[in-house]
Structure formats: C-alpha cells, structure tokens
Write a protein that holds these residues in place. Structure first.
Motif, PDB file in Angstrom:
ATOM      1  N   ARG A   1       0.755  -1.092   0.019  1.00 47.23           N
ATOM      2  CA  ARG A   1       0.045   0.138  -0.127  1.00 47.23           C
ATOM      3  C   ARG A   1       0.916   1.256   0.016  1.00 47.23           C
ATOM      4  NH1 ARG A   1      -3.157  -3.425  -1.084  1.00 47.23           N
ATOM      5  NH2 ARG A   1      -4.998  -3.864  -0.251  1.00 47.23           N
ATOM      6  N   PRO A   2       1.645   1.396  -1.070  1.00 47.89           N
ATOM      7  CA  PRO A   2       2.688   2.830  -0.990  1.00 47.89           C
ATOM      8  C   PRO A   2       1.736   3.876  -1.142  1.00 47.89           C
ATOM      9  CG  PRO A   2       2.559   1.508  -3.271  1.00 47.89           C
ATOM     10  CD  PRO A   2       1.679   0.925  -2.435  1.00 47.89           C
ATOM     11  N   ILE A   3       2.224   4.862  -0.468  1.00 45.89           N
ATOM     12  CA  ILE A   3       1.135   6.158  -0.488  1.00 45.89           C
ATOM     13  C   ILE A   3       1.275   6.900  -1.749  1.00 45.89           C
ATOM     14  CG2 ILE A   3       1.120   8.655   0.681  1.00 45.89           C
ATOM     15  CD1 ILE A   3       0.051   6.003   2.157  1.00 45.89           C
ATOM     16  N   LEU A   4       2.461   6.651  -2.273  1.00 41.02           N
ATOM     17  CA  LEU A   4       2.663   7.491  -3.723  1.00 41.02           C
ATOM     18  C   LEU A   4       2.751   6.302  -4.472  1.00 41.02           C
ATOM     19  CD1 LEU A   4       5.163  10.239  -2.335  1.00 41.02           C
ATOM     20  CD2 LEU A   4       2.661  10.448  -3.307  1.00 41.02           C
ATOM     21  N   ALA A   5       2.049   6.391  -5.701  1.00 38.13           N
ATOM     22  CA  ALA A   5       2.085   5.455  -6.951  1.00 38.13           C
ATOM     23  C   ALA A   5       3.361   5.464  -7.705  1.00 38.13           C
ATOM     24  CB  ALA A   5       1.031   5.569  -7.729  1.00 38.13           C
ATOM     25  N   LEU A   6       3.920   6.796  -7.818  1.00 34.66           N
ATOM     26  CA  LEU A   6       5.053   6.873  -8.696  1.00 34.66           C
ATOM     27  C   LEU A   6       6.031   7.867  -8.207  1.00 34.66           C
ATOM     28  CD1 LEU A   6       4.388   9.705 -10.698  1.00 34.66           C
ATOM     29  CD2 LEU A   6       2.461   8.195 -10.891  1.00 34.66           C
TER      30      LEU A   6
ATOM     31  N   GLY B   1      14.896  -4.558  -1.588  1.00 33.32           N
ATOM     32  CA  GLY B   1      15.907  -4.374  -2.591  1.00 33.32           C
ATOM     33  C   GLY B   1      16.016  -2.895  -2.768  1.00 33.32           C
ATOM     34  N   THR B   2      17.035  -2.457  -3.338  1.00 34.05           N
ATOM     35  CA  THR B   2      17.213  -1.169  -3.585  1.00 34.05           C
ATOM     36  C   THR B   2      16.275  -0.474  -4.805  1.00 34.05           C
ATOM     37  OG1 THR B   2      19.456  -1.265  -3.100  1.00 34.05           O
ATOM     38  CG2 THR B   2      19.010   0.995  -3.998  1.00 34.05           C
ATOM     39  N   TYR B   3      16.198  -1.271  -5.718  1.00 32.55           N
ATOM     40  CA  TYR B   3      15.243  -0.862  -6.957  1.00 32.55           C
ATOM     41  C   TYR B   3      13.782  -1.817  -7.040  1.00 32.55           C
ATOM     42  CZ  TYR B   3      19.544   1.314  -7.477  1.00 32.55           C
ATOM     43  OH  TYR B   3      20.691   1.833  -7.477  1.00 32.55           O
ATOM     44  N   THR B   4      13.718  -2.696  -5.940  1.00 31.49           N
ATOM     45  CA  THR B   4      12.455  -3.563  -6.008  1.00 31.49           C
ATOM     46  C   THR B   4      11.621  -3.031  -5.015  1.00 31.49           C
ATOM     47  OG1 THR B   4      13.565  -5.189  -4.845  1.00 31.49           O
ATOM     48  CG2 THR B   4      13.143  -5.555  -7.115  1.00 31.49           C
ATOM     49  N   TRP B   5      12.054  -2.354  -3.678  1.00 30.04           N
ATOM     50  CA  TRP B   5      11.376  -1.761  -2.765  1.00 30.04           C
ATOM     51  C   TRP B   5      11.656  -0.145  -2.750  1.00 30.04           C
ATOM     52  CZ3 TRP B   5      12.203   0.406   2.357  1.00 30.04           C
ATOM     53  CH2 TRP B   5      11.102   0.581   3.044  1.00 30.04           C
ATOM     54  N   ILE B   6      10.667   0.340  -3.202  1.00 27.21           N
ATOM     55  CA  ILE B   6      11.109   1.932  -3.770  1.00 27.21           C
ATOM     56  C   ILE B   6       9.837   2.992  -3.163  1.00 27.21           C
ATOM     57  CG2 ILE B   6      12.673   1.616  -5.414  1.00 27.21           C
ATOM     58  CD1 ILE B   6      10.147   1.945  -7.391  1.00 27.21           C
ATOM     59  N   PRO B   7       9.304   2.586  -2.002  1.00 30.12           N
ATOM     60  CA  PRO B   7       8.379   3.453  -1.293  1.00 30.12           C
ATOM     61  C   PRO B   7       9.088   4.931  -1.068  1.00 30.12           C
ATOM     62  CG  PRO B   7       8.786   2.077   0.514  1.00 30.12           C
ATOM     63  CD  PRO B   7       9.735   1.698  -1.004  1.00 30.12           C
ATOM     64  N   PHE B   8      10.035   4.868  -0.971  1.00 31.04           N
ATOM     65  CA  PHE B   8      10.726   6.256  -0.830  1.00 31.04           C
ATOM     66  C   PHE B   8      11.241   7.010  -1.851  1.00 31.04           C
ATOM     67  CE2 PHE B   8      10.371   4.307   3.361  1.00 31.04           C
ATOM     68  CZ  PHE B   8       9.797   5.111   4.069  1.00 31.04           C
ATOM     69  N   GLY B   9      11.096   6.309  -3.146  1.00 34.49           N
ATOM     70  CA  GLY B   9      11.825   6.724  -4.428  1.00 34.49           C
ATOM     71  C   GLY B   9      13.485   6.346  -4.455  1.00 34.49           C
ATOM     72  N   GLY B  10      14.064   7.092  -5.157  1.00 33.44           N
ATOM     73  CA  GLY B  10      15.685   6.374  -4.983  1.00 33.44           C
ATOM     74  C   GLY B  10      16.554   7.509  -5.765  1.00 33.44           C
TER      75      GLY B  10
ATOM     76  N   ALA C   1      10.646   8.429   8.940  1.00 35.57           N
ATOM     77  CA  ALA C   1       9.144   7.967   8.808  1.00 35.57           C
ATOM     78  C   ALA C   1       9.010   6.346   9.360  1.00 35.57           C
ATOM     79  CB  ALA C   1       8.698   7.820   7.316  1.00 35.57           C
ATOM     80  N   LEU C   2      10.138   5.651   8.982  1.00 35.34           N
ATOM     81  CA  LEU C   2      10.049   4.133   9.189  1.00 35.34           C
ATOM     82  C   LEU C   2      10.281   4.261  10.864  1.00 35.34           C
ATOM     83  CD1 LEU C   2      12.153   2.190   6.859  1.00 35.34           C
ATOM     84  CD2 LEU C   2       9.928   1.671   7.510  1.00 35.34           C
TER      85      LEU C   2
END
Ligand code: HEM
Length: 438
Positions: free
Chosen positions: A307-312, A365-374, A385-386
């Motif tokens: 349930r990411p708060i931001l989709a992109l 993963g750095t590029y597979t778990w990106i709720p905070f962008g990158g 936040a965490l």
C-alpha cells in the motif's frame, strides 16, 4: 523517437480515470502494454511509466542534470516556495540536500523516540472504545504533533497549539480536490499570487518566521536537537548560514512531505494488520517480549510495499535519453512506478498477499522496494518515517486490542496525490489485556 504504447482514449478521459481509479488503470495498462507505457494527464504532460526494476535503477542512478525531479514537482511551488529541496534541481538541489541530510541520519532518530512514544501514547489513550473509528485522523494528529516537536522544536504548549491550528488550515486547503484542480488549471505561479491562496499561506508564514527569529536568538541553540535548530547552525559550502526564506521553505517542505504520508502509511498498516490476525498476534508477541523488533520492521516494509502512499515518482528529461532500450524525447516525464514494481510476481511471490515474513526471509531491494523513491532524490525523511511508524505501532498494539469495523478490505482511494484507505482505516478498539498481565 516514438513513445511507448498507451491507451488511445482522450486526455480528459485518461485524466478522469487516473483521478478516480489509479490502481486499476495502472494494472490494466501494465497487462496490456507491458513494462513501459505512456499516459497523457491534463496539465501534467506526458508520463512514461516504468514498471521494471532495471528501468527504475537506470533512472535512480542516472545523471541528475538530465533527470529533473524539481521541475516535475512544480505544482507544489505555491505552498513550498522557491527554495524547497523538493523543487530544486542540479547544483542548488544538492547544496540544499547536503545541509539537510545530517539532521535525518538514521542514528539521530533515536533521540526522537521518547517524544514520539509520548505523543502516540497520549493520542491512543483518547481513542474511543467499542465503536467504529477511522484511525487516519488520529494518526495525522500524531504525525503533526511529532513534527511540531522534533522538526520545528516548539516546546511551549500555547505556541505549538497556535502553529498546529494555522498550519493545519493551510495543509487542509491544499488537499481539497477542487483546489487541486484549480491549482492545475491556473498553474502554480498564478495560484501563488491569488488572494484566496495568500489568505491561508500568510498567517502560516508569519508564525514560521516568528519561530525562526526567536530560535536564532535562543541561548541554548547549540544544545538543542530539533531539526530547525540544527538547520540554523548548518552552513553552505561558502560558509553562509541558511536565510530565513530558505528555512521557511524547508520547514514547510518537511511538514508537507512528512506528515500525511506517514499518517496514511500508519493507517494502512492498521488496516492490513486487523485483517491478518496471525500477523497482528505475532507482532504483539514480539512487542511484549521486549527484545529486538524484526517483525515490526517487516510489517512496516510490507505495508509500504503493498500500500505505497505514492504510486510513482517523477523525473523530467532535459535531453533525449535511452531508457529500457528505447530513446525518449526531452520534455517527457519518466515515472518509475512504485505501485507496479511492488506488485511484480517475479520479485514478490504471491504479490497481493500481506505477508511481512517475506522481509525476514529477504532484505528489501534497492530498486524493487522503492516506497521512498531513489538515488539523489530519495526521501530525506525515510529513516524518520520508518522509525516513527515503528514507535506508533508498538504503542498501539501494547495498549489496544483491535478488530476491523467491517471485515471487507478497504479500497485504495485518492487524497490529493496520495493513496489512502477508503474509510480511513476503520477499527473497533478495546483496552488490551496483555498475556503477561493476565
Ligand atoms: C511513509 C512516509 C513517507 C513516504 C512514503 C515518503 C515518500 C517520498 C517519496 C516517494 C519521495 C520522492 C523520492 C524520489 O523522487 O525519488 C520523497 C521525497 C522527500 N521526502 Fe518523503 N516520504 C515519507 C515521509 C517523509 C518524512 C517523515 C519526511 C521529513 C520529515 C520526508 C521528507 C521528504 C523530502 C524533504 C523529500 C525530497 C527529497 C529530495 O528531493 O531530495 N518524507 N518522499
């Protein structure tokens, strides 16, 4: 140069669907067009969605001169101001970010633990018992109060109350969908000058400037550890301190970026947990055992995955660039898609299941778990936040027994640009009878 495929419907229709059914639209397009597709959204231009982690990696590790995030966030300009780290690009962005990074270092967050748990505890004590109640507004009160204390560093109760009320009104103004539409239609520069907007921004600014001035003169400035006091002591590379305008814009940025996002993520965590009693029971056992809390960490990560708060996130191309084997023209917005990457079955088996255990079995993963962008734009407040999510959830499961007010899962709906639970995460709470106390 051709754009990736996408729906042939008109721009207004695509915009409407994006406004009202963003999740369904993204899933449909992914199924039909694959890992790269194009949408055209009113006032936003062309968005090229990237649903493969390799493409996200290419964007997050790419040249910041070619990939502008600040330019793509310009809709936030009236509220945040020209110095906001969210709105800057290239050199000015890096110099502002460098000033702010030390205040949000993971290790520093421990100093805020007591404040966070006190604020959460006091709010949870006031929750109504035995009746259906949405948790999101309460979570928002917690995250706002935490920011007032740890970021703004306001210790005086009456001052904090005044600031909370005035800032609350300004934030509420910005999250009304009709006003969002007006913002998009008029364009940010004209909104910033509009009288009805200035009427909400100016009182908030006045209080923030007052706070900055009085803190600058505070005799104990060097000993304080709130973010404003740290920023007042920070220096640009040429030795300059931050100006009052810079400080105002960054405080507003931290408030806007950090308060609803964390509150809504907490509401989702509760919404998912109460529908997964095994996960809730495991979390409670871990919290009551008073040791390390790996499962709590996994619960937060799994919530932010599903349930990411931001989709992109967005990056505007300043020159033609090859992404995922395709040459894309300058001016398009690349949108590494958090929502779709988090739902990939080849990365997350049984992707729609809420299963915190997956993050105990495998690190995020750095590029597979990106709720905070990158990359160089990754969320500055990710550790904050965490950490806050863990402290609040810990206090909650310690104090209350929770069940869903309605067993059906809550649908994902939009609030401004964020994705929130339709009914605000509605639960029925009862005082906790702890196993140990029993
Ligand atoms: C669960 C809560 C949060 C989520 C999901 C979240 C998510 C994000 C995302 C997706 C970005 C854009 C990253 C990119 O473009 O690559 C971002 C940027 C940012 N966030 Fe957060 N955020 C959260 C909480 C916070 C908090 C608590 C703060 C501060 C108190 C904060 C401050 C910022 C700032 C300053 C930026 C801009 C960074 C830059 O442009 O260099 N966020 N956040």
């Amino acid at each position: 140069m051709t754009l990736p495929p996408g729906p042939g419907t008109s721009r207004p229709l695509q915009t409407l669907r994006w406004m009202y059914r963003p999740g369904g639209m993204l899933e449909d397009c992914h199924r039909r067009y694959g890992d790269m597709f194009t949408l055209t959204i009113a006032h936003e231009g062309i968005w090229v969605f990237l649903a493969h982690p390799d493409a996200a990696k290419q964007v997050f590790t790419g040249d910041p001169r070619v990939l502008h995030a600040g330019e793509a966030n310009v809709v936030l300009l009236p509220m945040l101001g020209h110095h906001s780290v969210l709105l800057l690009d290239e050199g000015p962005h890096m110099s502002q970010r460098k000033l702010m990074l030390p205040s949000f270092h993971g290790e520093r967050m421990r100093r805020y633990e007591r404040t966070m748990s006190e604020v959460a505890g006091a709010e949870i004590e006031r929750w109504p018992l035995g009746a259906a109640n949405p948790v999101r507004p309460a979570m928002q009160r917690i995250t706002l109060e935490v920011i007032m204390r740890t970021v703004f560093g306001v210790q005086d109760d009456a001052r904090r109350e005044r600031l909370r009320r005035t800032l609350g009104e300004a934030l509420e103004w910005g999250s009304d969908p009709r006003r969002m539409a007006m913002l998009a239609a008029l364009g940010p520069q004209r909104v910033a000058r509009a009288r009805m907007f200035r009427r909400v921004r100016e009182p908030a600014d006045e209080l923030i400037y007052e706070e900055i001035r009085s803190r600058r003169a505070a005799p104990d400035l060097a000993e304080r550890d709130d973010v404003l006091s740290l920023l007042l002591q920070a220096r640009h590379e040429d030795g300059r301190p931050m100006s009052d305008e810079e400080l105002r814009d960054e405080l507003m940025t931290l408030l806007v970026a950090g308060h609803e996002t964390t509150a809504s993520s907490l509401a989702w965590a509760v919404e998912r947990l109460v529908r997964h009693p095994h996960a809730l029971a495991r979390l409670r056992d871990e919290v009551e055992a008073d040791g390390e809390l790996p499962y709590l960490d996994a619960v937060c990560k799994e919530t932010l995955r599903l349930r990411p708060i931001l989709a992109l996130v967005l990056r505007r191309l300043t020159e033609p660039t090859e992404i995922g084997g395709r040459l894309l023209p300058a001016g398009v917005n690349l949108a590494p898609c958090i929502y779709l990457i988090h739902r990939r079955a080849d990365v997350y088996p049984d992707p729609l299941a809420f299963r915190p255990e997956r993050f105990l079995e495998q690190p995020a993963g750095t590029y597979t778990w990106i709720p905070f962008g990158g990359g160089v734009r990754r969320c500055l407040g990710a550790s904050f936040a965490l950490f806050e999510m863990k402290v609040v959830l810990r206090e909650l499961v310690r104090r209350l027994d929770l069940r869903p007010a309605d067993p059906r899962s809550e649908r994902i709906t939009r609030r401004a640009i964020t994705l929130v639970p339709e009914r605000g995460g509605e639960v029925v709470a009862q005082p906790r009878v702890s196993a140990r106390a029993a």
